[in-house]
Design an enzyme around this catalytic site. Structure first.
Site, PDB file in Angstrom:
ATOM      1  N   LYS A  60       0.832  -1.211   0.000  1.00  0.00           N
ATOM      2  CA  LYS A  60       0.000   0.000   0.000  1.00  0.00           C
ATOM      3  C   LYS A  60       0.864   1.257   0.000  1.00  0.00           C
ATOM      4  N   ALA A 190      -3.748 -12.380 -12.834  1.00  0.00           N
ATOM      5  CA  ALA A 190      -4.482 -11.103 -12.714  1.00  0.00           C
ATOM      6  C   ALA A 190      -5.346 -11.137 -11.469  1.00  0.00           C
ATOM      7  N   GLY A 191      -4.754 -11.595 -10.352  1.00  0.00           N
ATOM      8  CA  GLY A 191      -5.457 -11.580  -9.071  1.00  0.00           C
ATOM      9  C   GLY A 191      -5.131 -10.285  -8.353  1.00  0.00           C
ATOM     10  N   ILE A 193      -2.648  -9.407  -6.165  1.00  0.00           N
ATOM     11  CA  ILE A 193      -1.269  -8.911  -6.218  1.00  0.00           C
ATOM     12  C   ILE A 193      -0.921  -8.463  -7.635  1.00  0.00           C
ATOM     13  N   VAL A 279       0.500 -15.965  -8.436  1.00  0.00           N
ATOM     14  CA  VAL A 279      -0.515 -16.974  -8.742  1.00  0.00           C
ATOM     15  C   VAL A 279      -1.115 -17.582  -7.478  1.00  0.00           C
ATOM     16  N   GLY A 280      -1.194 -16.781  -6.438  1.00  0.00           N
ATOM     17  CA  GLY A 280      -1.818 -17.234  -5.208  1.00  0.00           C
ATOM     18  C   GLY A 280      -0.789 -17.596  -4.145  1.00  0.00           C
ATOM     19  N   ARG A 281      -1.306 -17.976  -2.985  1.00  0.00           N
ATOM     20  CA  ARG A 281      -0.423 -18.311  -1.862  1.00  0.00           C
ATOM     21  C   ARG A 281      -0.838 -19.668  -1.297  1.00  0.00           C
ATOM     22  N   ALA A 329      -5.583 -10.285   6.028  1.00  0.00           N
ATOM     23  CA  ALA A 329      -5.058  -9.970   7.349  1.00  0.00           C
ATOM     24  C   ALA A 329      -6.176  -9.763   8.372  1.00  0.00           C
ATOM     25  N   HIS A 453     -22.642  15.888   4.564  1.00  0.00           N
ATOM     26  CA  HIS A 453     -22.551  16.436   3.205  1.00  0.00           C
ATOM     27  C   HIS A 453     -21.465  17.510   3.168  1.00  0.00           C
TER      28      HIS A 453
HETATM   29  P1  FAD Z   1       1.475 -14.380   8.051  1.00  0.00           P
HETATM   30  O1  FAD Z   1       1.300 -12.935   7.960  1.00  0.00           O
HETATM   31  O2  FAD Z   1       2.004 -15.110   6.876  1.00  0.00           O
HETATM   32  O3  FAD Z   1       2.408 -14.637   9.320  1.00  0.00           O
HETATM   33  C1  FAD Z   1       2.831 -15.898   9.688  1.00  0.00           C
HETATM   34  C2  FAD Z   1       4.100 -15.732  10.497  1.00  0.00           C
HETATM   35  O4  FAD Z   1       4.433 -16.976  11.080  1.00  0.00           O
HETATM   36  C3  FAD Z   1       5.312 -15.335   9.642  1.00  0.00           C
HETATM   37  O5  FAD Z   1       5.926 -14.199  10.218  1.00  0.00           O
HETATM   38  C4  FAD Z   1       6.236 -16.537   9.717  1.00  0.00           C
HETATM   39  O6  FAD Z   1       7.612 -16.176   9.716  1.00  0.00           O
HETATM   40  C5  FAD Z   1       5.838 -17.158  11.055  1.00  0.00           C
HETATM   41  N1  FAD Z   1       6.083 -18.592  11.153  1.00  0.00           N
HETATM   42  C6  FAD Z   1       5.749 -19.547  10.249  1.00  0.00           C
HETATM   43  N2  FAD Z   1       6.050 -20.776  10.764  1.00  0.00           N
HETATM   44  C7  FAD Z   1       6.580 -20.565  11.988  1.00  0.00           C
HETATM   45  C8  FAD Z   1       7.044 -21.449  13.005  1.00  0.00           C
HETATM   46  N3  FAD Z   1       6.972 -22.765  12.884  1.00  0.00           N
HETATM   47  N4  FAD Z   1       7.561 -20.891  14.129  1.00  0.00           N
HETATM   48  C9  FAD Z   1       7.600 -19.533  14.296  1.00  0.00           C
HETATM   49  N5  FAD Z   1       7.127 -18.666  13.372  1.00  0.00           N
HETATM   50  C10 FAD Z   1       6.620 -19.186  12.237  1.00  0.00           C
HETATM   51  N6  FAD Z   1      -4.340  -8.868   3.190  1.00  0.00           N
HETATM   52  C11 FAD Z   1      -5.200  -7.881   3.469  1.00  0.00           C
HETATM   53  O7  FAD Z   1      -6.125  -8.084   4.260  1.00  0.00           O
HETATM   54  N7  FAD Z   1      -5.067  -6.641   2.899  1.00  0.00           N
HETATM   55  C12 FAD Z   1      -4.082  -6.368   2.028  1.00  0.00           C
HETATM   56  O8  FAD Z   1      -3.995  -5.247   1.539  1.00  0.00           O
HETATM   57  C13 FAD Z   1      -3.159  -7.381   1.709  1.00  0.00           C
HETATM   58  N8  FAD Z   1      -2.154  -7.145   0.853  1.00  0.00           N
HETATM   59  C14 FAD Z   1      -1.253  -8.124   0.587  1.00  0.00           C
HETATM   60  C15 FAD Z   1      -0.237  -7.862  -0.317  1.00  0.00           C
HETATM   61  C16 FAD Z   1       0.673  -8.826  -0.625  1.00  0.00           C
HETATM   62  C17 FAD Z   1       1.775  -8.533  -1.586  1.00  0.00           C
HETATM   63  C18 FAD Z   1       0.581 -10.106   0.008  1.00  0.00           C
HETATM   64  C19 FAD Z   1       1.579 -11.176  -0.269  1.00  0.00           C
HETATM   65  C20 FAD Z   1      -0.435 -10.386   0.903  1.00  0.00           C
HETATM   66  C21 FAD Z   1      -1.367  -9.401   1.191  1.00  0.00           C
HETATM   67  N9  FAD Z   1      -2.422  -9.625   2.068  1.00  0.00           N
HETATM   68  C22 FAD Z   1      -3.323  -8.650   2.326  1.00  0.00           C
HETATM   69  C23 FAD Z   1      -2.601 -10.927   2.733  1.00  0.00           C
HETATM   70  C24 FAD Z   1      -2.064 -10.851   4.175  1.00  0.00           C
HETATM   71  O9  FAD Z   1      -0.716 -10.471   4.136  1.00  0.00           O
HETATM   72  C25 FAD Z   1      -2.230 -12.192   4.852  1.00  0.00           C
HETATM   73  O10 FAD Z   1      -3.571 -12.601   4.776  1.00  0.00           O
HETATM   74  C26 FAD Z   1      -1.831 -12.106   6.305  1.00  0.00           C
HETATM   75  O11 FAD Z   1      -0.503 -11.698   6.450  1.00  0.00           O
HETATM   76  C27 FAD Z   1      -2.010 -13.476   6.981  1.00  0.00           C
HETATM   77  O12 FAD Z   1      -1.693 -13.355   8.323  1.00  0.00           O
HETATM   78  P2  FAD Z   1      -1.197 -14.615   9.170  1.00  0.00           P
HETATM   79  O13 FAD Z   1      -0.868 -14.080  10.512  1.00  0.00           O
HETATM   80  O14 FAD Z   1      -2.152 -15.709   9.049  1.00  0.00           O
HETATM   81  O15 FAD Z   1       0.125 -15.116   8.445  1.00  0.00           O
HETATM   82  P1  NAI Z   2      -4.989 -14.484  -6.213  1.00  0.00           P
HETATM   83  O1  NAI Z   2      -5.581 -15.784  -5.862  1.00  0.00           O
HETATM   84  O2  NAI Z   2      -5.712 -13.249  -5.883  1.00  0.00           O
HETATM   85  O3  NAI Z   2      -4.717 -14.427  -7.765  1.00  0.00           O
HETATM   86  C1  NAI Z   2      -3.933 -15.370  -8.436  1.00  0.00           C
HETATM   87  C2  NAI Z   2      -4.315 -15.337  -9.890  1.00  0.00           C
HETATM   88  O4  NAI Z   2      -3.389 -16.118 -10.601  1.00  0.00           O
HETATM   89  C3  NAI Z   2      -5.700 -15.945 -10.145  1.00  0.00           C
HETATM   90  O5  NAI Z   2      -6.462 -15.049 -10.912  1.00  0.00           O
HETATM   91  C4  NAI Z   2      -5.398 -17.238 -10.854  1.00  0.00           C
HETATM   92  O6  NAI Z   2      -6.400 -17.618 -11.760  1.00  0.00           O
HETATM   93  C5  NAI Z   2      -4.095 -16.884 -11.559  1.00  0.00           C
HETATM   94  N1  NAI Z   2      -3.289 -18.051 -11.898  1.00  0.00           N
HETATM   95  C6  NAI Z   2      -3.048 -19.150 -11.155  1.00  0.00           C
HETATM   96  N2  NAI Z   2      -2.250 -20.006 -11.809  1.00  0.00           N
HETATM   97  C7  NAI Z   2      -1.943 -19.419 -12.991  1.00  0.00           C
HETATM   98  C8  NAI Z   2      -1.148 -19.802 -14.101  1.00  0.00           C
HETATM   99  N3  NAI Z   2      -0.505 -20.963 -14.130  1.00  0.00           N
HETATM  100  N4  NAI Z   2      -1.067 -18.964 -15.153  1.00  0.00           N
HETATM  101  C9  NAI Z   2      -1.727 -17.763 -15.150  1.00  0.00           C
HETATM  102  N5  NAI Z   2      -2.504 -17.360 -14.121  1.00  0.00           N
HETATM  103  C10 NAI Z   2      -2.605 -18.169 -13.050  1.00  0.00           C
HETATM  104  O7  NAI Z   2      -3.525 -14.516  -5.571  1.00  0.00           O
HETATM  105  P2  NAI Z   2      -2.405 -13.399  -5.444  1.00  0.00           P
HETATM  106  O8  NAI Z   2      -2.717 -12.231  -6.275  1.00  0.00           O
HETATM  107  O9  NAI Z   2      -1.130 -14.110  -5.618  1.00  0.00           O
HETATM  108  O10 NAI Z   2      -2.539 -12.997  -3.939  1.00  0.00           O
HETATM  109  C11 NAI Z   2      -2.519 -13.998  -2.937  1.00  0.00           C
HETATM  110  C12 NAI Z   2      -3.470 -13.691  -1.853  1.00  0.00           C
HETATM  111  O11 NAI Z   2      -2.939 -12.644  -1.043  1.00  0.00           O
HETATM  112  C13 NAI Z   2      -4.819 -13.163  -2.325  1.00  0.00           C
HETATM  113  O12 NAI Z   2      -5.702 -14.193  -2.643  1.00  0.00           O
HETATM  114  C14 NAI Z   2      -5.285 -12.420  -1.135  1.00  0.00           C
HETATM  115  O13 NAI Z   2      -5.850 -13.337  -0.253  1.00  0.00           O
HETATM  116  C15 NAI Z   2      -4.000 -11.872  -0.564  1.00  0.00           C
HETATM  117  N6  NAI Z   2      -3.839 -10.482  -0.999  1.00  0.00           N
HETATM  118  C16 NAI Z   2      -4.764  -9.577  -0.610  1.00  0.00           C
HETATM  119  C17 NAI Z   2      -4.666  -8.283  -1.006  1.00  0.00           C
HETATM  120  C18 NAI Z   2      -5.718  -7.336  -0.605  1.00  0.00           C
HETATM  121  O14 NAI Z   2      -6.495  -7.660   0.278  1.00  0.00           O
HETATM  122  N7  NAI Z   2      -5.799  -6.163  -1.202  1.00  0.00           N
HETATM  123  C19 NAI Z   2      -3.555  -7.789  -1.814  1.00  0.00           C
HETATM  124  C20 NAI Z   2      -2.659  -8.844  -2.216  1.00  0.00           C
HETATM  125  C21 NAI Z   2      -2.806 -10.127  -1.787  1.00  0.00           C
END
Ligand code: FAD
Ligand code: NAI
Length: 474
Positions: A60, A190-191, A193, A279-281, A329, A453
């Protein structure tokens, strides 16, 4: 002697650190272990997880910086502001983002101190159930905990044959550290991220091409929102998005990255200077020793939990990205609070039907509840009200009039079933609909509430009025 706790949270991301704090607030002896590969200013593993370090917060920050750059280049002029010679200093932008991350990450340690949560640096894993408590290992130390909350999060999904080196081919972590504007940026996926990071680099001057496997754009969003977003991102902003793509191969050379793919038009090639793989997590249960203690994990790698996040083992819980549900999150934080409250003997609850989604592009996209297509498929009778940002004085004043607000209510009861927004500040506007849904409010309830407003919030008011075909300004 092993330290003993009421609650040990494994993982210090948003789900985990919030669970640890809430447990401590409720009088439980609480600890949180964290083994992130990145160190904080003290040399200890950083708290904050994906969200603070390589996710929500840094992305962000970059989105905001790039939006200011874009405004200076394209929007200031309509206000009569002439900005000449606007240039982007990428290392400064990245440094600002890193400083924000450090500030927040350090802040969690401060919160732990304030609420008396013990921070245990080190990787957490199960050892055994000993006399009704869990013997755990954290780093080299043994810890005894009555309750264990697993909050180990997720990691970027990679594709076979596409070697992510976080230099030429990057995942979300590398995409946040690109140190110069690539001339040509390729994105797979095109998700969320893909769209957010694609927007950042497009605004800064990259030619961005996004390759998406699914033939529908933003299939999870309301169809009207997806349609509007497609129009804005492709026609107005110039993102090249190709749908229904099958990636055939990815290779690197001194010239950059070459992606070979296939779509309706046959075999295609994309040459780019950097490639983002988004392509997802996937859930992360690495090194937990889950199998040894019989912790159930499903075929998608998620810890199996019930609606209260209780796992199949006594006093073991799972929250956040590592369990079912959206990887967001705020969803993880809600689960962390719920579990801590249940452990403390209270009645914790998460309303999974009222979790908002936001995509922080410009315009922003936000929704909560059911889409129109979901309601149609389920045969639920509904009515909807939709008003454009163009009909709102504040949006006009801001020069930001793309998009609309749509409220969907049950045709008979008038209860709000969903709200869908594409437009500026959608991320903030959606909160009103979330609260309304949480309390089972009707469209009439919003329509009867006085909205200041001139504000963008009047759009929600007007959309609620429009549900009953009585909007006043549209
Ligand atoms: P995580 O944040 O992944 O934290 C898990 C933690 O556990 C990590 O620090 C890891 O090091 C630690 N860990 C793992 N295994 C162990 C172990 N065995 N012992 C000790 N520590 C360990 N979500 C939103 O809601 N809004 C957004 O705008 C948004 N933007 C995003 C942008 C990107 C680029 C990405 C990748 C994700 C985004 N997300 C967003 C998703 C969000 O980051 C996750 O949903 C959130 O971080 C998940 O929280 P969590 O605590 O479950 O896991
Ligand atoms: P995503 O699931 O949003 O998008 C992944 C995209 O990749 C999908 O559209 C899927 O169809 C496509 N895809 C998968 N395999 C493919 C392939 N082989 N070739 C071409 N396209 C393919 O996952 P993304 O964007 O990686 O983000 C992961 C997760 O992190 C999100 O699902 C979301 O939960 C979280 N996130 C949340 C944000 C927010 O809240 N603003 C911002 C960024 C991430």
């Amino acid at each position: 002697m092993a330290q003993e706790f009421d609650v040990l949270v494994v993982g210090g991301g948003p789900a985990g650190y919030v669970a640890a704090i809430r447990a401590a607030q409720l009088g439980l002896k609480s600890a949180c272990c964290e083994s992130a590969p990145y160190a904080d200013p003290k040399g200890e593993p950083r708290l904050g997880g994906t969200c603070l370090n390589v996710g929500c917060v840094p992305s962000k920050a970059l989105l905001h910086s790039s939006e200011l750059f874009d405004s200076a280049n394209h929007s200031f002029i309509m206000h009569g502001i002439k900005a000449e010679g606007v240039a982007i200093d990428v290392p400064t932008m990245i440094r600002r983002k890193d400083n924000i991350v450090t500030q927040l990450v350090t802040g969690i340690k401060g919160l732990f101190k304030k609420y008396k949560v013990s921070f245990l640096p080190g990787h957490g894993s199960f050892v055994a159930d000993v006399n009704g408590a869990w013997k755990m290992k954290v780093g080299e130390e043994e810890v005894i905990a009555k309750h264990v909350i697993i909050a180990t999060g997720s990691k970027a999904r990679h594709l076979p044959g596409i070697p992510v080196d976080n230099k030429l081919i990057v995942d979300n972590e590398g995409a946040l550290q690109i140190d110069a504007v690539p001339k040509r940026l390729g994105v797979i996926g095109a998700g969320v991220i893909g769209l957010e990071m694609g927007s950042v680099w497009k605004r800064l001057g990259s030619e961005v091409t996004v390759l998406e496997a699914v033939p529908d754009f933003l299939a999870a969003a309301d169809a009207a929102v997806a349609k509007e977003a497609w129009k804005v991102f492709t026609n107005k902003q110039g993102l090249n998005i190709h749908l229904g793509v099958q990636i055939k191969s990815v290779s690197t050379s001194a010239d950059g990255v070459l992606v070979k793919y296939e779509n309706d038009a046959g075999e295609q090639e994309l040459a780019c200077d950097k490639l983002v793989v988004a392509v997802g997590r996937v859930p992360n249960t690495d090194g937990l020793n889950a199998a040894a203690v019989g912790l159930q994990i499903d075929e998608r790698g998620r810890i199996v939990v019930d609606e209260h996040c209780s796992a199949n083992l006594r006093n073991v819980w799972g929250v956040g990205d590592v369990v079912r549900g959206p990887m967001l999150a705020h969803k993880g934080m809600e689960e962390g609070v719920m579990v801590a409250e249940i452990i403390a003997g209270q009645k914790g609850h998460v309303n999974y039907d009222a979790i908002p989604w936001v995509i922080y592009t410009h315009p922003e996209i936000a929704w909560v509840g059911k889409t129109e297509q979901e309601l149609k498929a389920a045969g639920i009778p509904y009515k909807d009200g939709k008003v454009p940002f163009l009909a709102n004085g504040r949006a006009l004043g801001q020069g930001d009039t793309t998009g609309f607000v749509k409220v969907i209510a049950h045709a008979e009861t008038d209860q709000i079933l969903g709200a869908h927004i594409i437009g500026t500040n959608a991320s903030e506007l959606i909160a009103e609909a979330v609260v309304a849904m949480e309390f089972g409010a009707s469209a009439e309830d919003i329509a009867r509430s006085c909205h200041a407003h001139p504000t963008l919030s009047e759009l929600m008011h007007e959309a609620a009025l429009a549900v009953d075909k009585r909007s006043l300004h549209f």
